[in-house]
Design an enzyme around this catalytic site. Structure first.
Site, mmCIF file in Angstrom:
data_model
loop_
_atom_site.group_PDB
_atom_site.id
_atom_site.type_symbol
_atom_site.label_atom_id
_atom_site.label_comp_id
_atom_site.label_asym_id
_atom_site.label_seq_id
_atom_site.Cartn_x
_atom_site.Cartn_y
_atom_site.Cartn_z
ATOM 1 C CD GLU A 159 -0.900 -0.264 3.715
ATOM 2 O OE1 GLU A 159 -2.008 -0.801 3.613
ATOM 3 O OE2 GLU A 159 -0.421 0.140 4.769
ATOM 4 C CB CYS A 179 3.088 7.460 2.664
ATOM 5 S SG CYS A 179 3.468 6.202 3.862
ATOM 6 C CB CYS A 192 7.438 -5.288 8.675
ATOM 7 S SG CYS A 192 8.762 -4.399 9.524
ATOM 8 C CB CYS A 219 6.090 -2.564 16.107
ATOM 9 S SG CYS A 219 7.716 -2.036 15.538
ATOM 10 C CB CYS A 229 2.870 -2.216 13.549
ATOM 11 S SG CYS A 229 2.979 -2.122 11.754
ATOM 12 N N GLY A 259 6.728 -2.053 5.935
ATOM 13 C CA GLY A 259 8.101 -2.528 5.901
ATOM 14 C C GLY A 259 9.101 -1.617 6.577
ATOM 15 C CD GLU A 260 13.308 -0.364 9.576
ATOM 16 O OE1 GLU A 260 12.480 0.038 10.397
ATOM 17 O OE2 GLU A 260 14.177 0.387 9.082
ATOM 18 C CB SER A 284 10.042 6.394 8.606
ATOM 19 O OG SER A 284 9.554 6.036 9.877
ATOM 20 C CG LEU A 308 12.077 7.684 20.719
ATOM 21 C CD1 LEU A 308 13.415 6.977 20.598
ATOM 22 C CD2 LEU A 308 12.282 9.110 21.239
ATOM 23 C CG HIS A 309 6.808 4.585 18.444
ATOM 24 N ND1 HIS A 309 6.497 5.743 17.767
ATOM 25 C CD2 HIS A 309 6.878 3.613 17.496
ATOM 26 C CE1 HIS A 309 6.388 5.478 16.470
ATOM 27 N NE2 HIS A 309 6.621 4.209 16.284
ATOM 28 C CB CYS A 325 1.691 1.306 9.573
ATOM 29 S SG CYS A 325 3.085 0.298 9.321
HETATM 30 N N1 SAH Z 1 9.089 0.543 9.561
HETATM 31 C C1 SAH Z 1 9.314 1.955 9.556
HETATM 32 C C2 SAH Z 1 8.475 2.680 8.546
HETATM 33 C C3 SAH Z 1 7.073 2.204 8.368
HETATM 34 S S1 SAH Z 1 6.008 2.323 9.748
HETATM 35 C C4 SAH Z 1 9.075 2.532 10.932
HETATM 36 O O1 SAH Z 1 8.570 1.821 11.808
HETATM 37 O O2 SAH Z 1 9.434 3.677 11.126
HETATM 38 C C5 SAH Z 1 5.440 3.978 9.576
HETATM 39 C C6 SAH Z 1 4.786 4.567 10.824
HETATM 40 O O3 SAH Z 1 3.479 4.016 11.035
HETATM 41 C C7 SAH Z 1 5.600 4.313 12.082
HETATM 42 O O4 SAH Z 1 5.973 5.512 12.715
HETATM 43 C C8 SAH Z 1 4.641 3.504 12.884
HETATM 44 O O5 SAH Z 1 4.854 3.726 14.221
HETATM 45 C C9 SAH Z 1 3.274 3.939 12.412
HETATM 46 N N2 SAH Z 1 2.218 3.032 12.832
HETATM 47 C C10 SAH Z 1 2.255 1.677 12.868
HETATM 48 N N3 SAH Z 1 1.100 1.186 13.393
HETATM 49 C C11 SAH Z 1 0.324 2.238 13.705
HETATM 50 C C12 SAH Z 1 -0.973 2.390 14.287
HETATM 51 N N4 SAH Z 1 -1.697 1.344 14.655
HETATM 52 N N5 SAH Z 1 -1.453 3.641 14.478
HETATM 53 C C13 SAH Z 1 -0.717 4.726 14.089
HETATM 54 N N6 SAH Z 1 0.505 4.640 13.538
HETATM 55 C C14 SAH Z 1 1.029 3.418 13.353
HETATM 56 FE FE1 SF4 Z 2 7.340 -1.773 13.242
HETATM 57 FE FE2 SF4 Z 2 7.433 -0.137 11.102
HETATM 58 FE FE3 SF4 Z 2 7.664 -2.810 10.809
HETATM 59 FE FE4 SF4 Z 2 5.319 -1.775 11.508
HETATM 60 S S1 SF4 Z 2 6.373 -1.442 9.600
HETATM 61 S S2 SF4 Z 2 6.332 -3.608 12.419
HETATM 62 S S3 SF4 Z 2 5.968 -0.028 12.785
HETATM 63 S S4 SF4 Z 2 9.065 -1.466 11.908
#
Ligand code: SAH
Ligand code: SF4
Length: 355
Positions: free
Chosen positions: A86, A112, A119, A123, A126, A169-170, A201, A225-226, A343
């Protein structure tokens, strides 16, 4: 058959001869949106059919588009092997005029993009993580998302577009292909999107941040960071056991970045988990001495997730505290929330067959 979108211009120059044709092909694909070789009328006919035997121009196919009330558009793309990814088109600024009706600036867009199918990072908040990791995207699959979205929206070539690698994805787990995509985007015979308009990111893979820095590409960096303590961050992002907060801050301090720009820290606000005053205070301390900007994100709830979205008051209180300590902080407008633009969420909905 090779997809032409996968190659930087330098690579293409090595693949074809004469070399100068690479530039013409780039212009046809990226500036004139050619879909096949027959359109490339300044290439000899025989040459075109030769190209057609070796190469394709493969854009990801649009499976669905959802438009949000705030005009952001979420794309679900099908790749050649049937996997889906996406991307989101976010209109950032409307066209504007001065009092006399003169154009001040055109529309501005951010796109985006995804960097992987699924991924590996896992997390806990996510949705992308839930489906596990499938594969890396090729450079052409990354670039193709932007090209397809520009074409679908008839965004003129010259219109300013920013790119954020914040889809599925990362990106730093796909560093080689990411590097090529950045280079293809920036090529002046291609889309000409300067690296300072591209933000990578990452969940904070310190050693990969270091490698990205050493590549000196000129891109901007965003850190997801979170949380401000390793204890909480480990719960949200198990990867923190391998790369703790101190190691990330160290990598950020050494990252080469344009003096006028800041490193973005994304901070997903989750009710009762990381949104207290103490968290805000620790965040200010952590960012001391770094040219940072904080982007607070509302947690976007999804089925089966144990977390909750914080109140507006909590969000604004957190932001106000940071600002009172001279830390630049904005709240990410919940663009696309009504179409689940966070995401991985659209894809999951489709899989469940309820939309
Ligand atoms: N993997 C990379 C880039 C993709 S994720 C990263 O983690 O930075 C992009 C963003 O979507 C991240 O900042 C992530 O924290 C956010 N994200 C993931 N799940 C989410 C959710 N349920 N609500 C809001 N933002 C979310
Ligand atoms: Fe974590 Fe980003 Fe991968 Fe989602 S896409 S699992 S936020 S690293």
């Amino acid at each position: 058959m090779k997809n032409l979108l996968d190659f930087t211009k330098a690579e293409l120059e090595n693949l074809i001869s004469p070399k100068f044709r690479a530039r013409q092909i780039y212009e046809w694909i990226y500036k004139k949106n050619a879909k096949n070789f027959d359109e490339m009328t300044n290439l000899p006919k025989a040459y075109r059919s030769e190209l057609g035997e070796k190469f394709t121009i493969d854009l990801p196919q649009i499976s669905s588009v959802q438009t949000s009330s705030d005009k952001s558009k979420k794309y679900l793309f099908a790749l050649k092997d049937g996997h889906t990814i996406e991307s989101v088109l976010l209109p950032m600024k409307e066209k504007s005029y001065d009092e006399d009706g003169n154009l001040l600036h055109f529309e501005r867009y951010t796109i985006c993009v995804s960097s992987q199918v699924g991924c590996k990072i896992g997390c806990t908040f996510c949705l992308t993580a839930k489906g596990g990791f499938i594969r890396n995207l090729t450079p052409g699959e990354i670039v193709g998302q932007v090209l397809a979205i520009k074409q679908d929206n008839k965004i003129p070539y010259e219109r300013r577009v920013n790119i954020v690698y914040m889809g599925m994805g990362e990106p730093l787990n796909n560093l080689e292909n990411l590097k090529k995509a950045i280079e293809i985007f920036k090529d002046n015979d291609g889309l000409a999107i300067a690296p300072r308009r591209q933000t990578v990111s990452t969940s904070g893979l310190s050693s990969q941040i270091k490698k990205l820095g050493e590549m000196n590409l000129g891109v901007l960096l965003a850190i997801s960071l979170h949380a401000v303590s390793d204890e909480i961050r480990e719960k949200l992002m198990p990867i923190n056991r391998a790369y703790n907060i101190a190691s990330i801050m160290d990598a950020v301090r050494n990252f080469p970045i344009d003096m006028r720009k800041r490193v973005m820290f994304e901070y997903l606000m989750i009710d009762g988990i990381n949104d207290s005053k103490t968290d805000a205070k620790l965040l200010v301390k952590l960012l001391n001495g770094i040219k940072a900007k904080v982007n607070l994100i509302y947690f976007n709830p999804h089925e089966g997730s144990p977390y909750k979205r914080p109140s507006k008051e909590k969000m604004e209180g957190f932001r106000d505290y940071l600002q009172s300590c001279q830390v630049t902080c904005t709240i990410r407008q919940s663009k696309g929330l009504d179409i689940s633009a966070a995401c991985g969420q659209l894809k999951e909905r489709y899989k469940n067959g309820n939309s």
